[in-house]
Every structure is written in C-alpha cells, then in structure tokens.
Design a protein around this motif. Structure first.
Motif, mmCIF file in Angstrom:
data_model
loop_
_atom_site.group_PDB
_atom_site.id
_atom_site.type_symbol
_atom_site.label_atom_id
_atom_site.label_comp_id
_atom_site.label_asym_id
_atom_site.label_seq_id
_atom_site.Cartn_x
_atom_site.Cartn_y
_atom_site.Cartn_z
ATOM 1 N N ARG A 1 0.834 -1.203 0.000
ATOM 2 C CA ARG A 1 0.000 0.000 0.000
ATOM 3 C C ARG A 1 0.867 1.251 0.000
ATOM 4 O O ARG A 1 1.987 1.248 0.513
ATOM 5 C CB ARG A 1 -0.905 0.048 1.232
ATOM 6 C CG ARG A 1 -2.103 -0.877 1.201
ATOM 7 C CD ARG A 1 -3.096 -0.437 2.263
ATOM 8 N NE ARG A 1 -4.166 -1.416 2.469
ATOM 9 C CZ ARG A 1 -5.202 -1.220 3.270
ATOM 10 N NH1 ARG A 1 -5.299 -0.082 3.944
ATOM 11 N NH2 ARG A 1 -6.126 -2.135 3.413
ATOM 12 N N LEU A 2 0.307 2.290 -0.564
ATOM 13 C CA LEU A 2 0.857 3.629 -0.415
ATOM 14 C C LEU A 2 0.027 4.314 0.658
ATOM 15 O O LEU A 2 -1.208 4.307 0.589
ATOM 16 C CB LEU A 2 0.777 4.405 -1.729
ATOM 17 C CG LEU A 2 1.370 3.713 -2.962
ATOM 18 C CD1 LEU A 2 1.158 4.579 -4.203
ATOM 19 C CD2 LEU A 2 2.846 3.421 -2.761
ATOM 20 N N ARG A 3 0.686 4.937 1.639
ATOM 21 C CA ARG A 3 -0.063 5.451 2.783
ATOM 22 C C ARG A 3 0.039 6.955 2.970
ATOM 23 O O ARG A 3 -0.656 7.516 3.802
ATOM 24 C CB ARG A 3 0.383 4.734 4.063
ATOM 25 C CG ARG A 3 0.145 3.223 4.006
ATOM 26 C CD ARG A 3 0.407 2.574 5.358
ATOM 27 N NE ARG A 3 0.239 1.127 5.304
ATOM 28 C CZ ARG A 3 -0.926 0.500 5.434
ATOM 29 N NH1 ARG A 3 -2.026 1.212 5.631
ATOM 30 N NH2 ARG A 3 -0.996 -0.809 5.372
ATOM 31 N N VAL B 1 4.505 4.120 -11.519
ATOM 32 C CA VAL B 1 3.875 3.514 -10.348
ATOM 33 C C VAL B 1 2.384 3.348 -10.633
ATOM 34 O O VAL B 1 1.678 4.345 -10.854
ATOM 35 C CB VAL B 1 4.073 4.382 -9.090
ATOM 36 C CG1 VAL B 1 3.380 3.745 -7.886
ATOM 37 C CG2 VAL B 1 5.550 4.595 -8.812
ATOM 38 N N GLU B 2 1.925 2.112 -10.659
ATOM 39 C CA GLU B 2 0.505 1.830 -10.890
ATOM 40 C C GLU B 2 -0.139 1.504 -9.550
ATOM 41 O O GLU B 2 0.343 0.644 -8.804
ATOM 42 C CB GLU B 2 0.340 0.665 -11.848
ATOM 43 C CG GLU B 2 0.844 0.947 -13.253
ATOM 44 C CD GLU B 2 0.584 -0.215 -14.201
ATOM 45 O OE1 GLU B 2 -0.136 -1.163 -13.790
ATOM 46 O OE2 GLU B 2 1.101 -0.178 -15.327
ATOM 47 N N ALA B 3 -1.234 2.197 -9.236
ATOM 48 C CA ALA B 3 -1.879 2.020 -7.943
ATOM 49 C C ALA B 3 -3.369 2.258 -8.066
ATOM 50 O O ALA B 3 -3.827 3.011 -8.942
ATOM 51 C CB ALA B 3 -1.272 2.980 -6.918
ATOM 52 N N GLU B 4 -4.117 1.620 -7.187
ATOM 53 C CA GLU B 4 -5.573 1.760 -7.138
ATOM 54 C C GLU B 4 -5.938 2.578 -5.898
ATOM 55 O O GLU B 4 -5.643 2.169 -4.771
ATOM 56 C CB GLU B 4 -6.220 0.375 -7.067
ATOM 57 C CG GLU B 4 -7.729 0.401 -6.947
ATOM 58 C CD GLU B 4 -8.318 -0.982 -6.712
ATOM 59 O OE1 GLU B 4 -9.511 -1.057 -6.387
ATOM 60 O OE2 GLU B 4 -7.575 -1.979 -6.836
ATOM 61 N N GLU B 5 -6.546 3.739 -6.109
ATOM 62 C CA GLU B 5 -6.837 4.631 -4.990
ATOM 63 C C GLU B 5 -7.793 3.998 -3.996
ATOM 64 O O GLU B 5 -8.722 3.273 -4.354
ATOM 65 C CB GLU B 5 -7.425 5.951 -5.505
ATOM 66 C CG GLU B 5 -6.408 6.839 -6.199
ATOM 67 C CD GLU B 5 -6.900 8.263 -6.386
ATOM 68 O OE1 GLU B 5 -7.117 8.945 -5.360
ATOM 69 O OE2 GLU B 5 -7.087 8.673 -7.543
ATOM 70 N N LEU B 6 -7.539 4.304 -2.714
ATOM 71 C CA LEU B 6 -8.369 3.847 -1.613
ATOM 72 C C LEU B 6 -8.879 5.066 -0.845
ATOM 73 O O LEU B 6 -8.339 6.166 -0.978
ATOM 74 C CB LEU B 6 -7.557 2.944 -0.681
ATOM 75 C CG LEU B 6 -7.057 1.619 -1.273
ATOM 76 C CD1 LEU B 6 -6.070 0.951 -0.318
ATOM 77 C CD2 LEU B 6 -8.227 0.689 -1.578
ATOM 78 N N PRO B 7 -9.921 4.902 -0.041
ATOM 79 C CA PRO B 7 -10.429 6.036 0.744
ATOM 80 C C PRO B 7 -9.340 6.625 1.633
ATOM 81 O O PRO B 7 -8.509 5.904 2.190
ATOM 82 C CB PRO B 7 -11.552 5.411 1.584
ATOM 83 C CG PRO B 7 -11.978 4.214 0.804
ATOM 84 C CD PRO B 7 -10.754 3.692 0.133
ATOM 85 N N VAL B 8 -9.351 7.943 1.736
ATOM 86 C CA VAL B 8 -8.312 8.657 2.479
ATOM 87 C C VAL B 8 -8.841 9.035 3.855
ATOM 88 O O VAL B 8 -9.974 9.513 3.994
ATOM 89 C CB VAL B 8 -7.892 9.924 1.702
ATOM 90 C CG1 VAL B 8 -6.923 10.758 2.527
ATOM 91 C CG2 VAL B 8 -7.262 9.539 0.373
ATOM 92 N N LEU B 9 -8.026 8.819 4.885
ATOM 93 C CA LEU B 9 -8.359 9.215 6.243
ATOM 94 C C LEU B 9 -7.445 10.368 6.642
ATOM 95 O O LEU B 9 -6.219 10.205 6.701
ATOM 96 C CB LEU B 9 -8.172 8.042 7.213
ATOM 97 C CG LEU B 9 -8.436 8.339 8.700
ATOM 98 C CD1 LEU B 9 -9.881 8.784 8.921
ATOM 99 C CD2 LEU B 9 -8.108 7.120 9.556
ATOM 100 N N LEU B 10 -8.015 11.525 6.906
ATOM 101 C CA LEU B 10 -7.231 12.721 7.239
ATOM 102 C C LEU B 10 -7.572 13.307 8.601
ATOM 103 O O LEU B 10 -6.852 14.174 9.093
ATOM 104 C CB LEU B 10 -7.428 13.803 6.168
ATOM 105 C CG LEU B 10 -7.003 13.437 4.742
ATOM 106 C CD1 LEU B 10 -7.401 14.546 3.777
ATOM 107 C CD2 LEU B 10 -5.508 13.169 4.678
ATOM 108 N N ASP B 11 -8.646 12.846 9.216
ATOM 109 C CA ASP B 11 -9.125 13.411 10.474
ATOM 110 C C ASP B 11 -8.902 12.404 11.601
ATOM 111 O O ASP B 11 -9.534 11.348 11.641
ATOM 112 C CB ASP B 11 -10.612 13.750 10.354
ATOM 113 C CG ASP B 11 -11.155 14.429 11.599
ATOM 114 O OD1 ASP B 11 -10.386 14.646 12.558
ATOM 115 O OD2 ASP B 11 -12.361 14.731 11.623
#
Length: 782
Positions: free
Chosen positions: A116-118, A144-154
């Motif tokens: 994963r990219l974090r 770099v090939e990647a599939e976006e995932l939901p982002v947690l920022l809070d």
C-alpha cells in the motif's frame, strides 16, 4: 544587537583564555570553520566513484500498490540500478526506540512501500546513477501503478482499517490518579474547552543528507551526515543489514539545524547503506526542499477535549482530558513518545489533586509525525494555559492570580506526581515558580503596561497582553560517558557520545572540563558524533546534553585532575592535597612560591615509555559515566504584548519576555541564543506555520510560498530573564536543560494576548492564529 545577542550579553563574551569559565559567556570554540566557510555539511561530503540516489515517492495519499515499472529508468544513461520493494525485501521495517507502549510493531515503516501507499511522499523506489541530475531524470521514468483507496485525514474520526486485523488506532495512552469523578461532583464550577494545534515541523536550513561508503579493506560501512542519535542508529543499521555494530561507523559533520526532526533513522539512511554494501560504491543522497516538506517528520497536530473542576477560589480539583494525536501514516522511531509526553506533562506547574487523560494515538494518510522542539509540551501548554484563562474568566478572577493560587510552592519541592513519561516517574526536582512569576512580572512592568494598553484601546487601538507558565523536562537518562585525555603537549581531548545540532556542545563541554581541570577551555578539543571514537552514546535529544554529558565531563575531568595531582605530588615531593592546577600548571594551592610542573610534563611522565608507568596502564586519561534515574525540570513564564491590525487581522509582536529557570547557566550567552531561537520556532507555530492537505490527501504546503515561516521582519527583540534560583539536586552541576523553554509557551501566551486585544475571552481555540481567523473574530466582535 548582533546575531540575536543583546549588547548587555555581548559584554560578557570573553576571548579564549584561561580562568574560571563556568557561568561565563565565553566565545564559542566551534565557530571558526563556520565563519571561514570551512564547515563540513552533508552536501560537502564526497568520495571518488560515488553514485547519487534519487527517491521515487508516492503521489497518492492512500492506494493499493499494483506495480512499479522501472524498466525504462534502468536503460537510461548513467543509471546503475533501480530498486523497488522486491529488491530490499530482506530489510525489516524500521523499529522505534524503547517505549512502554506495546503493540506498535505492525505499524512501523518499510524502507520502500510494499503493498500500500499510505501518504504522499512515501518512498516507492530508488534510482542510483553517476550524476544527481541523471538520477532525477531516471526517477521520473519510473511508473507507479496504484488503485486509490479512501483517504483518512481526520484523527478525530472513527478509526479505519490499517491492515487486516489492525485499525488506525494502535494504542490509547492512558494516565490517571486521584478521585476524578468525585472532584467533578464536588466542584464549584466545571470549565470545558475544545482546543486544537495545527500540524507543523522543524524546517532546518539544511535538509537531510546521507552519504554511505563501504571500505572493503577493513570491512567497515561508513555513514556520513548523521546527527542526534548516532549510536542507536549505528546499532539498528547494523542489525537491519545483518552486520556487527563494530563494522558500522557513523560520522557527524556540521548540522544546519536539528530541532528534533533530523537525525532519526529514516528509510533513506538505510537505503544508502544497503546500496553501498551491494553496489560497492559510495552512495550520496541529499534531500530537496519539497521532499523535506512531504517526507521528514511532521509533528504537533492534536485535538483536545478538556475539562477542569475548580473550587470557588479557582483552585484546581481535577482535570479530565481526551485528546487525539495525529501520528500520520506510520509509527517511526519515536514510537508514541509525543502522545506520552503530552499526557504526562499536561499538569505543568500546578497542584492537581486528580487527573485523567486518554490520548488517542491515531494514524492518518499524512506524513508520519514525531518530535519537534518541546514535543507534547508546546501543545499541552497551550491547552492547559487556555484552561487557566477560561477558569479566570468564569470566576471573574485575574489570570495571574488564578495561576498564583495553583502553583506548586517552593517548599513542596521535590514534588512527586503519580505520573510517568518516557519511562521515568515525574518528580519536579526543584523550583520557585511563584518567585519566578514575580520576577517576570516586574521585569515586564506588567501593571504599568495594563494601564498603558487600556489607554491605547480607548484611543481605538487593538492591543493586548497575555502570559503563560510552562514546565519543561530535560536530562533524560539513563547514562552518558566521557573520556578525557591530556597529551604530552598539554592539549586536552574530550571524547563524548553526545551529538551537536548547533547548540554549542563543544563550548559547553570544554567549559565544564576546563573548570574542573584548571586549564584554558580553548585548549580542550571536543570530539563528538563519531561512533568509531567511543563505543556508547545517547546523542542529543530531550535537552539532555548539558545535564548528562556535562555531568559525565565533570566527573571525568575531576578524575584526570586527581591523577595529575598525584603524579605531580611525586615529582614535586608535596602531598597532592597541597597542590592545585591553574592555567595548565600544577602549583602550590596556598599561592606560595615554589616548584611547579606543567600538565604537559605530567602527561609525559605518565606516557607509555615512562619508567614510572611499568606495570601500570599509561596515560593521563580517565573515562567516567554519569547515571540518572529521573529527569530535571526547568520551568518558566512567557509574557507577550501585541497589536492587531483591524484591516488585515495581522498580529504584530510589540514586546516579549521569556523568563526561564535552568538551575545553572554554564554559558549565559548560549542560553540566550537557545531561548531566542526557540522563540522563533514557537512564533512560527503560533502565528504562521501549518501543513495543510486537500480532501484527497495532497499536501498544500510544499514550498515556502505556501508554508510560511517567520523571517527577521517578524522577529521582535525578545527579552530573556535567565534565573538560577533552583539548581537541580540531581547532578553535580545543578544544571537543567535550556533548549526548549523558548518554544514551549509561545502559542499559549499569544492566544491569551489575542483574546485580550479582542476583548473576547476564549476567542482563540486553535493554533496557528492566522490573519483570516483573526479577521473573523474581529467581525464577530463587531
């Protein structure tokens, strides 16, 4: 004023020379190479046949990593190798240092992203080429090939999944003592606040750098450009790369600022070392400024929900706090130290019968966080002092009086709290808090200033003043060692496991050594930051060097002195008790005329070829260790006077005072410099600096155009009051650290002053206090 030093302090700067030097503002001995342009920073280190490393970094904040295609990059001119996670699969994730918090291991960062990219900026691949620009060009060709995932920022949002079976709340730091529930039930009043501190970091003039070289002839791996924690980093690099520690040497050069963010063990450090071993060529990596913004440790970001129970006189009965610490994407080498410090240090200087805190240590898709000057204390001093101001307003009391009623008294020292932090019990070792408060108020002219501000407000100005008290911690143990030797010329060498991040280590240790030995401090050569010269060391962090390394220096120097007097007594046919050392000469202690001998001659008589040393270990040298079970606690108060521009909301600092009791000042001029430098960083965190992200997790603060730091134009003349009323009983010098007190309470003092200027108690609930925010508060007041 020159270089931040007042004319008054400048008069105490002495030229190099013999004499009693502890407590005097002697000139720094490490500045010569810097002033002549002969400094050796990481970028200055070069070796023949070296390769340059460039890091390919993630451009998505959270994604499933599908594939990294480096085929095009590998064919480019000058490219020697391109690595992805598969090429370094044998290197374990980077661990954290000792901590009592358990269960953090699965959250450590791998040297290159695996599945994963974090966070934006995470290392995904590295390119090695014969030229820095060729390496950069080749890095741009890595796909770099990647599939976006939901982002947690809070961090206050419910935890999400980190990995199967793991969520984004690795731990909750809990501390509690006393009857909290009963205190709130019996309270005359309960005051509740919700407060937050923005995300920012140390931004040193010199970005990170790492240069690794493998010497096959001696089977030694060298890493240059290190700082802060050389010996721990050495041991971990050796372990992670499968080498013995004595086969890894770390070398510290000059450091253009540390501030807590430099000198940790980062992925890039391991990668250059691994490449030097594997490719058999020196590897150089220098971080650019954008990389620094997205890759070097962030800090600070916390959100607190705090309440206090007080009696009718404004005395604290209990504090109950729940806070959310935004750790970013991984747990780096500090572990949960910042959250632990925040939880343990929040009570500050106040008597507090009951206390409960829950620090929610949470991961988000941001750059990983760790320590930055006064970690956990800048945040909780803001929170605690906002609470004290709110109590004063709620009960109609003067803010100074509320603090005075709650301060731990000098007669109660040492004052033990049933709390711990960084693995040690919190015992406030010494202090006269109220006495320092009175000194600071008098120095600032607090009462007269209030009358002046009232008149200016009546004339239409928006002006105000505020103050904030702080307690720091310093001298983190458990140990430090120093080796001191005198050679046949009379020169003194001091080898320490301490590190320098610009704070004047060489000068301070030389002063302490010279004081004990009776020599010219400029004749003391201080060696530090080299793991090939001393086996153990704890570096420079937690404001520990003067306390720990300084005390070890004192003990070692006294041991050398005793050896020298014993040998000189034999030579002079006098008892050692009748001798002393002055200006490098052993002579009669009573001042009477008579025979004398230089330390150089004593050292020659103790050399390896001296007949007197047959059967004994030769050398006028000693190694001593200083051990400490508890930290020392410097303390102080900040007072601020400021003006607000009603049109723009801009805040201008008119006057500022930092009063700081550090037990004993080895070099008052260096202490002043530390305090003023610390204030500048506190000013940035209070009024300017904040890392921001868009809703997709893309950083919006990647240049100095959008991440503002204070310049000389924003820096006021900071008055510094150095107090030495409460020497620490925990070390032979009575010293406490001075590196972080200038930063600690800046945000809290400014918040109180802005409230006062706006005539709106409790208006400031977050840092930094930006002009747009002030404009909204002005509009609200209108």
């Amino acid at each position: 004023m020159m270089d931040g030093i007042t004319p008054e302090a400048a008069r105490h700067i002495l030229p190099a020379g013999p004499g009693k030097v502890v407590g005097r503002g002697v000139a720094r001995i490490e500045d010569g190479p810097l002033l002549r342009g002969e400094g050796r920073f990481a970028a200055d280190v070069n070796f023949p046949r070296q390769l340059h490393m460039r890091v390919v970094r993630a451009e998505l904040a959270h994604a499933r990593l599908l594939r990294v295609d480096a085929s095009a990059a590998r064919t480019m001119p000058g490219v020697v190798a391109v690595w992805t996670a598969e090429d370094v699969a044998e290197i374990p994730p980077i661990p954290f240092r000792a901590t009592k918090v358990r269960g953090l291991e699965p959250y450590c960062q791998p040297v290159l992203a695996r599945d994963r990219l974090r966070y934006v900026g995470e290392p995904v691949a590295v390119v090695f080429a014969d030229d820095a620009y060729r390496a950069e060009d080749a890095a741009e060709m890595v796909v770099v090939e990647a599939e976006e995932l939901p982002v947690l920022l809070d961090a206050t949002a419910p935890p999400a999944e980190f990995a199967p079976g793991l969520d984004t709340e690795p731990t909750v730091v809990r501390k509690e003592y006393g009857e909290v529930g009963a205190a709130f039930r019996a309270a005359h009043a309960v005051v509740e606040l919700e407060l937050s501190v923005g995300r920012h970091s140390g931004v040193p003039l010199e970005t990170r750098g790492a240069i690794a070289r493998y010497d096959a002839s001696s089977d030694v791996l060298e890493l240059h450009g290190t700082a802060k924690k050389q010996h721990w980093n050495r041991d971990e690099i050796a372990r992670l790369l499968g080498r013995p520690p004595n086969g890894v040497h770390l070398f510290e050069g000059h450091v253009g600022g540390g501030f807590g963010v430099r000198g940790e063990l980062y992925p890039e450090d391991l990668l250059v070392c691994a490449a030097a071993l594997r490719l058999r060529r020196p590897i150089k990596w220098i971080e650019d400024r954008r990389e620094h913004f997205v890759a070097t440790n962030h800090s600070r970001e916390q959100h607190h929900r705090i309440r206090a129970a007080v009696d009718a006189e404004g005395r604290l009965l209990a504090i109950d706090d729940a806070f959310f610490h935004d750790q970013g994407a991984y747990v780096r080498t500090h572990g949960a130290r910042v959250a632990d410090l925040a939880a343990g240090m929040l009570p500050g200087p106040y008597r507090l019968p009951a206390y409960r805190v829950a620090g929610h240590f949470r991961l988000t898709n941001k750059t990983p966080a760790a320590t930055y000057r006064a970690p956990g204390r800048f945040e909780t001093t803001f929170v605690r002092e906002r609470l004290m101001d709110a109590i004063a307003h709620r009960l109609g009391l003067d803010p100074v009086e509320v603090r005075r009623r709650n301060l731990v008294a000098a007669a109660e020292m040492p004052f033990a709290r049933p709390l711990d932090t960084l693995g040690t019990d919190i015992i406030l070792d010494s202090g006269d808090y109220e006495g320092l408060l009175d000194k600071a108020l008098a120095r600032f002219g607090w009462d007269a200033m209030q009358e002046e501000l009232a008149a200016r407000r009546a004339a239409g100005e928006c002006v105000g003043a505020g103050l904030a008290f702080f307690v720091e911690k310093s001298g983190l143990g458990p140990s430090d060692g120093v080796r001191i030797s005198i050679d046949a010329t009379g020169a003194v060498e001091l080898v320490s496991g301490a590190a320098s991040v610009g704070q004047g280590v060489e000068t301070v240790l030389a002063q302490i050594c010279a004081e004990a030995l009776g020599v010219d401090y400029a004749r003391v050569r201080v060696v530090h930051g080299r793991t090939d010269r001393i086996e153990f060391g704890n570096g420079a962090h937690a404001s520990r060097v003067t306390v720990m390394s300084g005390s070890a220096t004192w003990e070692a120097a006294l041991a050398v002195r005793e050896m020298a007097l014993e040998t000189a007594g034999t030579l002079l046919q006098l008892p050692p008790s009748e001798l002393t050392i002055a200006e490098g000469v052993v002579c009669r202690a009573d001042g009477a005329t008579g025979p004398s001998v230089t330390l150089a001659e004593v050292a020659r008589r103790m050399g390896p070829n001296a007949p007197e040393m047959r059967g004994r270990t030769p050398g006028l040298t000693a190694e001593r260790w200083f051990w400490s079970d508890h930290m020392a606690y410097p303390y102080g108060v900040h007072l601020a006077q400021l003006r607000i521009d009603r049109g723009t909301g801009a805040v201008t600092v008119e006057r500022y005072l930092v009063a700081n009791d550090i037990g004993r000042a080895i070099n008052p001029v260096l202490v002043e410099g530390q305090i003023r430098g610390g204030f500048a960083q506190g000013l940035g965190g209070a009024l300017f600096e904040e890392f921001r992200y868009d809703p997709q997790g893309q950083p919006l603060s990647t240049t100095f155009a959008d991440y503002l730091i204070p310049t000389i134009a924003e820096m006021p003349v900071v008055d510094v009051l150095i107090a030495e009323d409460a020497p620490s009983p925990l070390n032979p010098l009575g010293v406490k650290g001075a590196g972080e007190g200038g930063t600690n309470a800046v945000g809290a003092a400014f918040a109180a002053a802005v409230d006062d200027a706006l005539r709106r108690p409790g208006a400031v609930t977050s840092l930094p206090i930006l002009p747009a925010q002030v404009r909204r508060m002005l509009d609200g007041a209108a």
